[in-house]
Design an enzyme around this catalytic site. Sequence first.
Site, PDB file in Angstrom:
ATOM      1  N   ASP A  94       0.874  -1.172   0.000  1.00 36.02           N
ATOM      2  CA  ASP A  94       0.000   0.000   0.000  1.00 36.02           C
ATOM      3  C   ASP A  94       0.909   1.219   0.000  1.00 36.02           C
ATOM      4  OD1 ASP A  94      -2.984   0.908   1.904  1.00 36.02           O
ATOM      5  OD2 ASP A  94      -1.838   2.005   0.378  1.00 36.02           O
ATOM      6  N   ASP A 103      -1.096   4.568   2.751  1.00 38.36           N
ATOM      7  CA  ASP A 103      -2.302   4.173   3.480  1.00 38.36           C
ATOM      8  C   ASP A 103      -2.750   5.389   4.284  1.00 38.36           C
ATOM      9  OD1 ASP A 103      -4.308   2.340   4.364  1.00 38.36           O
ATOM     10  OD2 ASP A 103      -3.358   2.505   6.321  1.00 38.36           O
ATOM     11  N   THR A 127      -4.758   7.842   2.216  1.00 37.09           N
ATOM     12  CA  THR A 127      -4.695   8.836   1.133  1.00 37.09           C
ATOM     13  C   THR A 127      -5.621  10.019   1.402  1.00 37.09           C
ATOM     14  OG1 THR A 127      -4.079   7.192  -0.525  1.00 37.09           O
ATOM     15  CG2 THR A 127      -5.072   9.208  -1.331  1.00 37.09           C
TER      16      THR A 127
HETATM   17  O1  LIG Z   1      -6.929   3.846   0.359  1.00 36.93           O
HETATM   18  P1  LIG Z   1      -5.958   3.908   1.476  1.00 36.93           P
HETATM   19  O2  LIG Z   1      -5.798   5.267   2.038  1.00 36.93           O
HETATM   20  O3  LIG Z   1      -4.681   3.182   1.158  1.00 36.93           O
HETATM   21  O4  LIG Z   1      -6.562   2.977   2.639  1.00 36.93           O
HETATM   22  C1  LIG Z   1      -7.697   3.342   3.376  1.00 36.93           C
HETATM   23  C2  LIG Z   1      -7.746   2.438   4.572  1.00 36.93           C
HETATM   24  O5  LIG Z   1      -6.638   2.690   5.402  1.00 36.93           O
HETATM   25  C3  LIG Z   1      -9.006   2.667   5.378  1.00 36.93           C
HETATM   26  O6  LIG Z   1      -9.090   1.708   6.385  1.00 36.93           O
HETATM   27  C4  LIG Z   1     -10.219   2.516   4.542  1.00 36.93           C
HETATM   28  O7  LIG Z   1     -11.344   2.776   5.310  1.00 36.93           O
HETATM   29  C5  LIG Z   1     -10.168   3.437   3.367  1.00 36.93           C
HETATM   30  O8  LIG Z   1     -11.300   3.179   2.574  1.00 36.93           O
HETATM   31  C6  LIG Z   1      -8.912   3.234   2.525  1.00 36.93           C
HETATM   32  O9  LIG Z   1      -8.943   1.947   1.967  1.00 36.93           O
HETATM   33 MG   LIG Z   2      -3.405   3.290  -0.241  1.00 39.66          MG
HETATM   34 MG   LIG Z   3      -4.844   1.510   2.535  1.00 38.58          MG
END
Ligand SMILES: O=P([O-])([O-])O[C@@H]1[C@@H](O)[C@H](O)[C@@H](O)[C@H](O)[C@@H]1O
Ligand SMILES: [Mg+2]
Ligand SMILES: [Mg+2]
Length: 303
Positions: free
Chosen positions: A117, A120, A122
């Site tokens: 990822d 994580d 975003t």
């Molecule tokens: O997209 P990203 O920021 O890598 O990851 C995020 C996750 O950390 C979070 O738990 C989830 O609720 C979001 O929908 C998204 O998936």
């Molecule tokens: Mg991500």
């Molecule tokens: Mg993520």
Amino acid sequence: MKPGECSLGNRLPVGGNGNKFEFPPQQGEDPWKECMDTAVQLALRAGQVVKKALTEEKRVSTKTSAVDLVTETDHLVEDLIISALREKFPSHRFIGEESTSAGSKCVLTDCPTWIIDPIDGTCNFVHRFPPVAVSIGFAVNRELEFGVIYHCTNGNMYTGRKGHGAFCNKERLRVTQEKAIRNALILTEIGPKRDPETLKLFLGNMEKLLTFQAHGIRVIGSATLALCLVASGAADAYYQYGLHCWDLAAATVIIREAGGTVIDTSGGPLDLMSCRVVAAGTMELAQSIAQELQTIDYGRDDN
Ligand SMILES: O=P([O-])([O-])O[C@@H]1[C@@H](O)[C@H](O)[C@@H](O)[C@H](O)[C@@H]1O
Ligand SMILES: [Mg+2]
Ligand SMILES: [Mg+2]
């Protein structure tokens, strides 16, 4: 090479059915240490790119919903990590959040596989809200071997290696021993669906745990960092519907190596591709939470 088969370059699997990865026992060899050291260096390098971009203007796009955000930095960082790993480990396989989103198959085989990822959190990154991480997990024979999660804004490096413990920087991580919902601080994440039925289920799950007198429920916007807080004993449990294998892979190793447990929301064993999880310091707390949750269907990563 047939799908699922993989060669080790000059190291061929020993015995087995030709698909399983088995190494000839070699005294003192630690077959994946070089991979983990590489992951730590790459997470640091990628984390500096993310940290610098956090305060800059961003081009933001959306994926599965209006709140499922992605930026050019997500793509840049994933490309940086995967190209560096592919050069060093050409026989390995890769699962990346943004490659999967662009159509790559999300399939875990027996081959050494990196599960990445690039950013994580975003949404946090877009809003300049600090909890933002780079997460790099690694599996062989479908078993998670190690995980590396770098907190891009406070510089914490979380690592966990099967059989070797879990650390934040140099400090050993240990989960709490809390067994009851009523005394627990619980973390979760909202997930990308915002339709009325999903919101009703999400809020219903929170309400159920709060009626059990949970001390609190927190949402920080990064599944991997929330799971690291469970591993460090700063929270007692985590649950979520709507996360992915790249949110789970590294953090699962870190929690397990900190003495915690990571299971499916059904109460059964974790299914890395199921887009759902319950993690806790104790199996008792994990099971207590699992049995109270209403399922929110997010499908599977490997469909
Ligand atoms: O997209 P990203 O920021 O890598 O990851 C995020 C996750 O950390 C979070 O738990 C989830 O609720 C979001 O929908 C998204 O998936
Ligand atoms: Mg991500
Ligand atoms: Mg993520």
